[in-house]
Design a protein around this motif. Structure first.
Motif, PDB file in Angstrom:
ATOM      1  N   LEU A  63      28.668 -74.972  13.883  1.00  0.00           N
ATOM      2  CA  LEU A  63      28.752 -73.806  14.887  1.00  0.00           C
ATOM      3  C   LEU A  63      27.484 -73.360  15.672  1.00  0.00           C
ATOM      4  O   LEU A  63      27.651 -72.944  16.944  1.00  0.00           O
ATOM      5  CB  LEU A  63      28.702 -72.453  13.738  1.00  0.00           C
ATOM      6  CG  LEU A  63      29.038 -71.150  14.575  1.00  0.00           C
ATOM      7  CD1 LEU A  63      30.690 -71.231  15.246  1.00  0.00           C
ATOM      8  CD2 LEU A  63      28.865 -69.958  13.593  1.00  0.00           C
ATOM      9  N   THR A  72      27.665 -74.816   9.294  1.00  0.00           N
ATOM     10  CA  THR A  72      29.032 -74.565   9.210  1.00  0.00           C
ATOM     11  C   THR A  72      29.923 -74.918  10.349  1.00  0.00           C
ATOM     12  O   THR A  72      29.283 -75.344  11.501  1.00  0.00           O
ATOM     13  CB  THR A  72      29.083 -72.879   9.417  1.00  0.00           C
ATOM     14  OG1 THR A  72      28.423 -72.448   8.206  1.00  0.00           O
ATOM     15  CG2 THR A  72      30.683 -72.442   9.180  1.00  0.00           C
ATOM     16  N   CYS A 100      35.465 -71.285  15.201  1.00  0.00           N
ATOM     17  CA  CYS A 100      36.004 -69.685  14.995  1.00  0.00           C
ATOM     18  C   CYS A 100      35.711 -68.969  16.593  1.00  0.00           C
ATOM     19  O   CYS A 100      36.142 -67.819  16.277  1.00  0.00           O
ATOM     20  CB  CYS A 100      35.014 -69.113  14.048  1.00  0.00           C
ATOM     21  SG  CYS A 100      33.298 -68.884  14.413  1.00  0.00           S
ATOM     22  N   ARG A 152      33.145 -65.827  16.532  1.00  0.00           N
ATOM     23  CA  ARG A 152      33.379 -64.400  15.944  1.00  0.00           C
ATOM     24  C   ARG A 152      32.368 -63.523  15.532  1.00  0.00           C
ATOM     25  O   ARG A 152      32.091 -62.127  16.195  1.00  0.00           O
ATOM     26  CB  ARG A 152      34.586 -64.189  15.086  1.00  0.00           C
ATOM     27  CG  ARG A 152      35.884 -64.820  15.549  1.00  0.00           C
ATOM     28  CD  ARG A 152      36.965 -64.757  14.499  1.00  0.00           C
ATOM     29  NE  ARG A 152      36.899 -65.595  13.255  1.00  0.00           N
ATOM     30  CZ  ARG A 152      37.753 -65.684  12.260  1.00  0.00           C
ATOM     31  NH1 ARG A 152      39.018 -65.348  12.551  1.00  0.00           N
ATOM     32  NH2 ARG A 152      37.385 -66.643  11.288  1.00  0.00           N
ATOM     33  N   CYS A 153      31.694 -63.966  14.483  1.00  0.00           N
ATOM     34  CA  CYS A 153      30.793 -62.866  14.154  1.00  0.00           C
ATOM     35  C   CYS A 153      29.658 -62.783  15.047  1.00  0.00           C
ATOM     36  O   CYS A 153      29.237 -61.711  15.187  1.00  0.00           O
ATOM     37  CB  CYS A 153      30.309 -63.239  12.740  1.00  0.00           C
ATOM     38  SG  CYS A 153      31.437 -63.503  11.583  1.00  0.00           S
ATOM     39  N   CYS A 193      26.495 -65.794  10.911  1.00  0.00           N
ATOM     40  CA  CYS A 193      27.677 -66.572  10.394  1.00  0.00           C
ATOM     41  C   CYS A 193      27.425 -66.440   8.849  1.00  0.00           C
ATOM     42  O   CYS A 193      26.111 -66.746   8.299  1.00  0.00           O
ATOM     43  CB  CYS A 193      27.661 -67.908  10.994  1.00  0.00           C
ATOM     44  SG  CYS A 193      28.708 -69.179  10.123  1.00  0.00           S
ATOM     45  N   ARG A 194      28.521 -66.395   8.148  1.00  0.00           N
ATOM     46  CA  ARG A 194      28.333 -66.396   6.716  1.00  0.00           C
ATOM     47  C   ARG A 194      29.207 -67.837   6.310  1.00  0.00           C
ATOM     48  O   ARG A 194      29.279 -67.621   4.984  1.00  0.00           O
ATOM     49  CB  ARG A 194      29.070 -65.195   5.987  1.00  0.00           C
ATOM     50  CG  ARG A 194      28.443 -63.897   6.562  1.00  0.00           C
ATOM     51  CD  ARG A 194      29.026 -62.643   5.921  1.00  0.00           C
ATOM     52  NE  ARG A 194      30.417 -62.721   6.215  1.00  0.00           N
ATOM     53  CZ  ARG A 194      31.262 -62.005   5.241  1.00  0.00           C
ATOM     54  NH1 ARG A 194      30.518 -61.335   4.172  1.00  0.00           N
ATOM     55  NH2 ARG A 194      32.745 -61.944   5.384  1.00  0.00           N
ATOM     56  N   GLY A 195      29.665 -68.315   6.964  1.00  0.00           N
ATOM     57  CA  GLY A 195      30.102 -69.893   6.598  1.00  0.00           C
ATOM     58  C   GLY A 195      31.300 -70.068   6.333  1.00  0.00           C
ATOM     59  O   GLY A 195      31.934 -70.905   5.804  1.00  0.00           O
ATOM     60  N   CYS A 196      32.463 -69.043   6.938  1.00  0.00           N
ATOM     61  CA  CYS A 196      33.823 -69.128   6.437  1.00  0.00           C
ATOM     62  C   CYS A 196      34.444 -70.587   6.841  1.00  0.00           C
ATOM     63  O   CYS A 196      35.468 -70.843   6.170  1.00  0.00           O
ATOM     64  CB  CYS A 196      34.363 -68.126   6.802  1.00  0.00           C
ATOM     65  SG  CYS A 196      35.079 -67.896   8.393  1.00  0.00           S
ATOM     66  N   PHE A 197      33.915 -71.177   7.929  1.00  0.00           N
ATOM     67  CA  PHE A 197      34.700 -72.422   8.009  1.00  0.00           C
ATOM     68  C   PHE A 197      34.461 -73.439   7.306  1.00  0.00           C
ATOM     69  O   PHE A 197      34.890 -74.697   7.921  1.00  0.00           O
ATOM     70  CB  PHE A 197      34.293 -72.656   9.631  1.00  0.00           C
ATOM     71  CG  PHE A 197      35.627 -72.073  10.665  1.00  0.00           C
ATOM     72  CD1 PHE A 197      35.965 -70.721  10.692  1.00  0.00           C
ATOM     73  CD2 PHE A 197      36.164 -72.935  11.403  1.00  0.00           C
ATOM     74  CE1 PHE A 197      36.989 -70.324  11.472  1.00  0.00           C
ATOM     75  CE2 PHE A 197      37.233 -72.631  12.365  1.00  0.00           C
ATOM     76  CZ  PHE A 197      37.728 -71.340  12.238  1.00  0.00           C
TER      77      PHE A 197
HETATM   78  S1  SF4 Z   1      31.808 -66.460   9.055  1.00  0.00           S
HETATM   79 FE1  SF4 Z   1      33.486 -67.475   9.959  1.00  0.00          FE
HETATM   80  S2  SF4 Z   1      34.218 -66.442  11.600  1.00  0.00           S
HETATM   81 FE2  SF4 Z   1      32.157 -65.801  11.185  1.00  0.00          FE
HETATM   82  S3  SF4 Z   1      30.801 -66.914  12.590  1.00  0.00           S
HETATM   83 FE3  SF4 Z   1      30.930 -68.176  10.591  1.00  0.00          FE
HETATM   84  S4  SF4 Z   1      32.744 -69.501  10.760  1.00  0.00           S
HETATM   85 FE4  SF4 Z   1      32.477 -68.068  12.365  1.00  0.00          FE
END
Ligand code: SF4
Ligand code: SF4
Ligand code: FES
Lengths: 157, 330
Positions: free
Chosen positions: B198, B243, B247, B250-251, B258-262
């Motif tokens: 990211l 990460t 995305c 988005r965040c 970023c919390r790492g959802c990808f």
């Molecule tokens: S948590 Fe998910 S949506 Fe938010 S910045 Fe990280 S990867 Fe993107």
């Protein structure tokens, strides 16, 4: 990963893990410039110490990724020892401080995984401290022996 | 030519992945024009027996969201696997275990005790717990088995592709659907998002100093973050370095780290351990050589709930997968 799978695959075999006499399996990540040389010195000085440690030489303690440590625990290590240079002595200036931060942070996470944090040990041992190396490893082995086998195998359900 | 058949299914999930399909807006019409949806419990009234009536591999693609933590989910995804040519793990929970996967830091017993007994909003003086079988006058009632361990979809069935994200963004869904329907299939096992991290695509990346040091850790609610500066430089933990991109930041664009959802960027085996390592490496202050171990520990203690922070979306897919099971529950 950086771990010599050939060595680990064999030595960490889980078969004898549950046998009556528990012999802890310890993975020792040793910095080339200090602890590894210290361990060498212990050997050439014929200092007696227990054989449960499996040394893996790294170029700096900071080369040890938390992933390597978790990998070792997953594959049958009962304890992990990291040996690095004393404060101020790291050949890459601050690698040993990074290692210290990572180890302390990982210890907190280990608790959540149900792994006793003292199964992970960080020690500063210089090239001239063969005796210290022998003492640290002997004591660590006894500490792990008291804790018992880690046996990280996972439940299927 | 008959339109290809498509199924959507949900397992242990929050419903957000269903929501994001609806968020396709007008684009969903393009999808429905191109395919025939044969199963979608949240929106259409098809039943399990309708799926059972289909032939082997008759469904072209099944998009399955949610992690697997009950016997019902396991049965359903095995059924869908049999009936589908391709299976796509849709969203963080199917991909890596997701938020629900954090339950792997506990056991079923602990979860049941908490939810059905000790939580202060629970009133359960008789200590009644859900049972797989209950005998009543009218007959036997059954419930699915609740497993100790949350699993990813690919720990349960063979998965062809992964659509990451909590939830996957509509743009990524559309491009995945279009690619798959075009028949130009990517390599099996591919994560249908860029291989970069990211930070590589982050609009704030240029503000990241060459030598990044976090002197102090701040949680997002503790400061007003500067919307133009890298979060790490501001002392806020951001998992961008470890990460996967894709995305559309988005965040970050909502001024949240970023919390790492990808999930992990390509080549990273354990996102949590890598994230932990990255943050510990840049945390530091002048004069650290004089710091005692106790002082160094205090510095580390600024990080609240490191296990939950670094493994927030990926615990079941990590090296250790779950908390150690004690002998008695084996
Ligand atoms: S948590 Fe998910 S949506 Fe938010 S910045 Fe990280 S990867 Fe993107
Ligand atoms: S750490 Fe976060 S804010 Fe900084 S460049 Fe990476 S994704 Fe952007
Ligand atoms: S060189 Fe020995 S710890 Fe860095």
């Amino acid at each position: 990963m950086g771990i010599n799978m050939g060595i680990c695959g064999d030595v960490l075999g889980k078969k004898d893990l549950m046998e009556k006499t528990f012999e802890p399996k310890i993975i020792c990540f040793l910095c080339n410039w200090c602890t590894y040389a210290g361990a060498d010195l212990a050997g050439t000085s014929r200092i007696q110490y227990k054989p449960n440690g499996i040394p893996i030489r790294v170029m700096c303690s900071s080369r040890v990724d938390p992933m390597h440590i978790l990998w070792a625990f997953k594959h049958g290590a009962d304890g992990v020892l990291i040996g690095g240079c004393h404060p101020g002595d790291c050949h890459y200036q601050n690698g040993n401080y990074k290692t210290r931060r990572r180890v302390f942070l990982l210890e907190k996470v280990l608790k959540d995984f149900g792994i006793e944090p003292n199964r992970l040990k960080l020690e500063w041992i210089s090239a001239s401290e063969g005796r210290k190396y022998a003492k640290v490893i002997d004591e660590f082995i006894e500490e792990i022996r008291k804790l018992g086998p880690l046996a990280m195998e996972q439940s299927e359900e | 030519m008959a339109k290809p058949k498509v199924a959507f299914y949900w397992c242990a999930s929050c419903g957000g992945c269903e929501e994001t399909v609806v968020d396709l807006n007008e684009d969903i019409l393009k999808v429905t024009a191109a395919v025939d949806i044969v199963f979608w419990p949240v929106a259409l009234d098809f039943k399990r027996k309708d799926v059972e009536a289909l032939g082997k591999g008759e469904i072209a693609v099944s998009f399955i969201n949610g992690a697997i933590r009950s016997s019902e989910q396991e049965e359903m995804v095995k059924l869908l696997r049999e009936k589908s040519g391709l299976v796509v793990a849709f969203g963080s929970c199917a991909h890596l275990g997701g938020i629900v996967g954090l339950a792997n830091f506990w056991t079923k017993k602990e979860i049941f005790e908490n939810v059905y007994k000790t939580r202060y909003t629970t009133v359960n003086p008789d200590g009644v717990f859900p049972q797989e079988k209950t005998e009543t006058k009218e007959g036997t009632l059954t419930l699915p088995k609740f497993y100790d361990t949350v699993k990813t979809l690919d720990q349960t069935i063979d998965v062809d592709y992964y659509l990451p994200g909590c939830p996957p963004p509509p743009s990524l869904i559309m491009s995945a659907v279009t690619t798959i329907l075009s028949g130009k299939l990517p390599e099996k096992g591919a994560v249908l998002a860029p291989n970069k991290s990211l930070c590589d695509t982050c609009p704030r990346a240029d503000t990241k100093p060459e030598k990044l040091i976090m002197k102090e850790i701040k949680r997002p609610h503790e400061i007003m973050a500067d919307p133009n500066k890298c979060f790490l430089e501001q002392g806020i933990i951001c998992l961008g370095p470890v990460t996967r991109a894709g995305c559309e930041e988005r965040c970050i664009n909502a001024n949240m780290p970023c919390r790492g959802c990808f999930g992990p960027a390509k080549g990273i085996e354990d996102q949590g351990a890598k994230g932990l390592s990255a943050i510990a490496s840049i945390l530091g202050v002048e004069g650290e050589e004089k710091m005692t171990d106790e002082e160094a520990k205090k510095m580390i203690d600024q990080i609240v709930d490191p296990a939950g922070t670094f493994y927030r979306f990926s615990l079941p897919a990590s090296l250790l997968k779950r908390k150690k099971m004690k002998e008695e529950v084996k």
